[in-house]
Design an enzyme around this catalytic site. Structure first.
Site, PDB file in Angstrom:
ATOM      1  N   SER A   1      34.369   3.019  -7.112  1.00 35.34           N
ATOM      2  CA  SER A   1      35.225   4.081  -7.663  1.00 35.34           C
ATOM      3  C   SER A   1      36.524   3.526  -8.226  1.00 35.34           C
ATOM      4  O   SER A   1      36.999   2.458  -7.821  1.00 35.34           O
ATOM      5  CB  SER A   1      35.558   5.102  -6.576  1.00 35.34           C
ATOM      6  OG  SER A   1      34.385   5.627  -6.007  1.00 35.34           O
TER       7      SER A   1
HETATM    8  N1  SAH Z   1      32.552   3.877  -1.924  1.00 35.53           N
HETATM    9  C1  SAH Z   1      31.915   2.959  -2.877  1.00 35.53           C
HETATM   10  C2  SAH Z   1      31.469   3.641  -4.151  1.00 35.53           C
HETATM   11  C3  SAH Z   1      30.270   4.405  -3.930  1.00 35.53           C
HETATM   12  S1  SAH Z   1      29.302   4.912  -5.305  1.00 35.53           S
HETATM   13  C4  SAH Z   1      32.771   1.771  -3.191  1.00 35.53           C
HETATM   14  O1  SAH Z   1      33.935   1.731  -2.769  1.00 35.53           O
HETATM   15  O2  SAH Z   1      32.265   0.839  -3.839  1.00 35.53           O
HETATM   16  C5  SAH Z   1      28.268   6.026  -4.425  1.00 35.53           C
HETATM   17  C6  SAH Z   1      27.278   5.379  -3.490  1.00 35.53           C
HETATM   18  O3  SAH Z   1      26.638   6.434  -2.790  1.00 35.53           O
HETATM   19  C7  SAH Z   1      26.161   4.608  -4.209  1.00 35.53           C
HETATM   20  O4  SAH Z   1      26.117   3.305  -3.714  1.00 35.53           O
HETATM   21  C8  SAH Z   1      24.892   5.397  -3.833  1.00 35.53           C
HETATM   22  O5  SAH Z   1      23.746   4.575  -3.666  1.00 35.53           O
HETATM   23  C9  SAH Z   1      25.319   6.037  -2.529  1.00 35.53           C
HETATM   24  N2  SAH Z   1      24.554   7.215  -2.123  1.00 35.53           N
HETATM   25  C10 SAH Z   1      24.042   8.220  -2.881  1.00 35.53           C
HETATM   26  N3  SAH Z   1      23.407   9.120  -2.097  1.00 35.53           N
HETATM   27  C11 SAH Z   1      23.530   8.681  -0.817  1.00 35.53           C
HETATM   28  C12 SAH Z   1      23.095   9.180   0.448  1.00 35.53           C
HETATM   29  N4  SAH Z   1      22.395  10.312   0.582  1.00 35.53           N
HETATM   30  N5  SAH Z   1      23.397   8.471   1.555  1.00 35.53           N
HETATM   31  C13 SAH Z   1      24.106   7.304   1.472  1.00 35.53           C
HETATM   32  N6  SAH Z   1      24.535   6.782   0.307  1.00 35.53           N
HETATM   33  C14 SAH Z   1      24.264   7.465  -0.827  1.00 35.53           C
END
Ligand code: SAH
Length: 218
Positions: free
Chosen positions: A62
């Site tokens: 993000s």
């Molecule tokens: N917080 C992260 C950015 C996350 S992007 C950082 O600092 O880099 C969103 C993430 O959520 C992705 O990696 C995606 O695979 C994950 N995601 C999507 N649905 C999910 C779920 N049901 N459970 C866990 N992770 C999930």
């Protein structure tokens, strides 16, 4: 100090303080966490830019401002037990871990759970646990939590996550009917049955995929 300290300071002033982030602990954490250790090598030069960056498998780390906004809205304290859904690179979990006692972060894609683990270890974080599962259901084993951050957009409020909040706890979650545009909501648990919902504004997260999220597109 590392060679990006000056860039991080500039990020804090130009991207965070100028947009209204005031919590000194959050600003210090953003000054401290080496974001360049959480982006891929070929993107390192962009580590402190004012935007999200690709981390592979269609997912993103993000934008710094969004991480700071969520951490501020979570009202984290040194004793907080926190849950993050969507580990991705592990960066946001690292920032949260500077602000509270312990962070559990859940990632559904195994390769990214491994990436987050490796990045957090490499950056020296030991108070973060990474699990690979469907985080739309939370992590009931260690519930309740003081703070829950969801880093992916849900089609509707995930009930399991609300249920895993401690009384007084805060849940930040992007919710919207579109796959890539949401309202960032803060839900505060006032008692067993009372929740206060506030809308913190429009955001654009990748979809939350799972039982209480969107259907898996693959
Ligand atoms: N917080 C992260 C950015 C996350 S992007 C950082 O600092 O880099 C969103 C993430 O959520 C992705 O990696 C995606 O695979 C994950 N995601 C999507 N649905 C999910 C779920 N049901 N459970 C866990 N992770 C999930």
């Amino acid at each position: 100090m590392d060679r990006y300290a000056a860039e991080r300071e500039e990020m804090v002033q130009r991207q965070l303080q100028s947009r209204g982030i005031k919590d000194g602990r959050v600003l210090d954490a953003m000054r401290k966490v080496p974001r360049h250790l959480f982006v891929s090598r070929n993107q390192e030069i962009r580590s402190y830019w004012d935007c999200p960056l690709g981390i592979g498998l269609g997912q993103t780390i993000s934008q710094p401002y969004i991480v700071a906004l969520m951490c501020e809205a979570l009202e984290l304290s040194e004793n907080s037990e926190c849950l993050e859904i969507g580990s991705g690179s592990g960066y946001a979990a690292a920032v949260m871990s500077e602000l509270c006692r312990h962070v559990i972060t859940i990632e559904r894609i195994p390769e990214l759970a491994e990436l987050a683990k490796a990045n957090l270890k490499n950056a020296g974080y030991s108070n973060v646990e990474v699990h690979c599962s469907d985080g739309s259901l939370g992590h009931s084993r260690k519930a309740p939590y003081d703070a829950i951050a969801v880093a992916a957009g849900a089609p509707a409020m995930p009930k399991s996550l609300k249920a895993q909040l401690r009384t007084g706890g805060r849940l930040i979650v992007p919710v919207g009917r579109s796959h890539n545009y949401q309202d960032l909501l803060r839900i505060r648990r006032l008692s067993d049955d009372d929740f206060l919902t506030e809308n913190l504004g429009g955001v654009a997260f990748v979809p939350l995929v799972g039982e209480e999220g969107w259907v898996d597109p693959t």
